[in-house]
Design an enzyme around this catalytic site. Structure first.
Site, short mmCIF file in Angstrom:
data_model
loop_
_atom_site.label_atom_id
_atom_site.label_comp_id
_atom_site.label_asym_id
_atom_site.label_seq_id
_atom_site.Cartn_x
_atom_site.Cartn_y
_atom_site.Cartn_z
N ASP A 37 0.98 -1.36 -0.01
CA ASP A 37 0.12 -0.01 0.13
C ASP A 37 0.86 1.17 0.01
OD1 ASP A 37 -2.18 2.14 0.81
OD2 ASP A 37 -3.11 0.28 1.27
N ASP A 62 4.16 2.38 -4.41
CA ASP A 62 3.63 2.79 -5.43
C ASP A 62 3.49 1.81 -6.44
OD1 ASP A 62 2.49 4.46 -7.53
OD2 ASP A 62 3.66 6.22 -6.86
N VAL A 63 2.26 1.33 -6.85
CA VAL A 63 2.17 0.43 -7.99
C VAL A 63 2.60 0.74 -9.39
CG1 VAL A 63 0.24 -0.63 -6.73
CG2 VAL A 63 -0.36 1.01 -8.34
N ASN A 89 -5.47 -5.09 -6.43
CA ASN A 89 -6.61 -4.19 -6.14
C ASN A 89 -6.41 -2.65 -5.62
OD1 ASN A 89 -9.04 -3.94 -4.18
ND2 ASN A 89 -7.49 -3.05 -2.98
N TYR A 154 -12.55 7.84 -14.96
CA TYR A 154 -12.52 6.32 -14.24
C TYR A 154 -13.16 5.33 -15.23
CZ TYR A 154 -13.97 3.63 -10.12
OH TYR A 154 -14.04 2.41 -9.15
N LYS A 158 -11.50 1.46 -15.78
CA LYS A 158 -12.06 0.32 -15.45
C LYS A 158 -12.35 -0.49 -16.64
CE LYS A 158 -11.06 1.01 -11.13
NZ LYS A 158 -10.08 0.12 -10.35
#
Length: 271
Positions: A37, A62-63, A89, A154, A158
């Site tokens: 996270d 940090d992804v 996630n 967004y 997605k």
């Protein structure tokens, strides 16, 4: 029923929100946890809660950072064992009106919501394939990945995750790796706070009235623990899509019907 005990799960956004709900469900089943996270306080809290149930390691990540992702994966597997359950996630819920939309906002949203998932897949899938013992990948998208709304940023991110997951399910099956995509409606999380933290520099934000409406909607959602159990149930049945309620079902039906109606009758055989 799958035997979960002894597995190792890597969960991005695992210190809070849906990620924490998934972690709780897994911990009860004896799965060792690697929680990643960007929020170190959330990670510390999550570890303090779950360490009494199972082995837990936490990593600030940090992804968007591919090199850091690989380094954290190495650390996690060294400490806990090979990761066979991957939960991509981490995400943000951005909004920008069209007149205010800038490249910086696109870069941030696609970086976290799309490239963050790509980085997870590209980091762990080759390891799973090389070991030859299968695995499971769950990518978190949204109901907005099944039905388009006016939030262009967004929705774009997605939809990408839904399409990626559906394709990945086909491609990974021959390696014994299952794939599901989580498409939740409202879930009671602090996702707007996380969005604010990353989004302020990119100019992301909502007007007060719109933000209040979004906060109210989120607050009425399912608890993260209910969603965590739904995810595990979906994995048990190897579901392609894991849905949390039927709120968007009428809109999915409308979209599917409109799409079918758009085919040329002569070409499709539809009369």
């Amino acid at each position: 029923m799958r035997e979960w005990k002894g597995s190792v799960a890597f969960i991005t956004g695992g210190g809070q929100g849906i990620g924490l709900g998934i972690a709780r469900a897994l911990a009860k089943r004896g799965v060792r946890l690697a929680l990643a996270d960007i929020d170190e306080a959330a990670l510390a809290s999550g570890k303090g809660e779950l360490a009494a149930l199972t082995g837990v390691e936490t990593y600030r990540l940090d992804v968007r950072d591919r090199e850091a992702f690989a380094a954290v994966a190495d650390e996690a597997e060294s400490s806990l064992g090979p990761v066979d359950l991957l939960f991509n996630n981490a995400g943000i819920a951005p909004y920008s009106s069209l007149p205010r939309l800038q490249y910086e906002q696109w870069d941030l949203v696609m970086g976290v919501n799309v490239h963050g998932v790509i980085n997870g897949v590209q980091t762990f899938l080759p390891r799973m394939i090389e070991r030859g013992k299968g695995g499971y990948v769950v990518n978190t998208a949204s109901g907005a990945g099944l039905v388009a709304g006016p939030n262009v940023l967004y929705t774009t991110s997605k939809y990408a995750i839904v399409g990626m997951s559906e394709s990945l399910k086909h491609a990974a099956a021959k390696y014994g790796i299952d794939v599901s995509v989580l498409c939740p409606a409202a879930v009671a999380t602090n996702i707007l706070r996380s969005t604010d933290t990353l989004g302020s520099a990119a100019g992301l934000g909502q007007r007060a009235a719109a933000r209040k409406s979004t906060e109210d909607y989120i607050s009425t959602g399912l608890s993260i623990d209910v969603v965590g159990e739904m995810v595990l149930a979906g994995m048990e049945s190897k579901a392609t899509w894991i849905l949390t309620d039927s709120e968007i079902a009428p809109y999915v039906k409308m979209r599917a019907e409109a799409l079918l109606d758009a085919f040329p009758a002569a070409a499709s055989g539809v009369s």
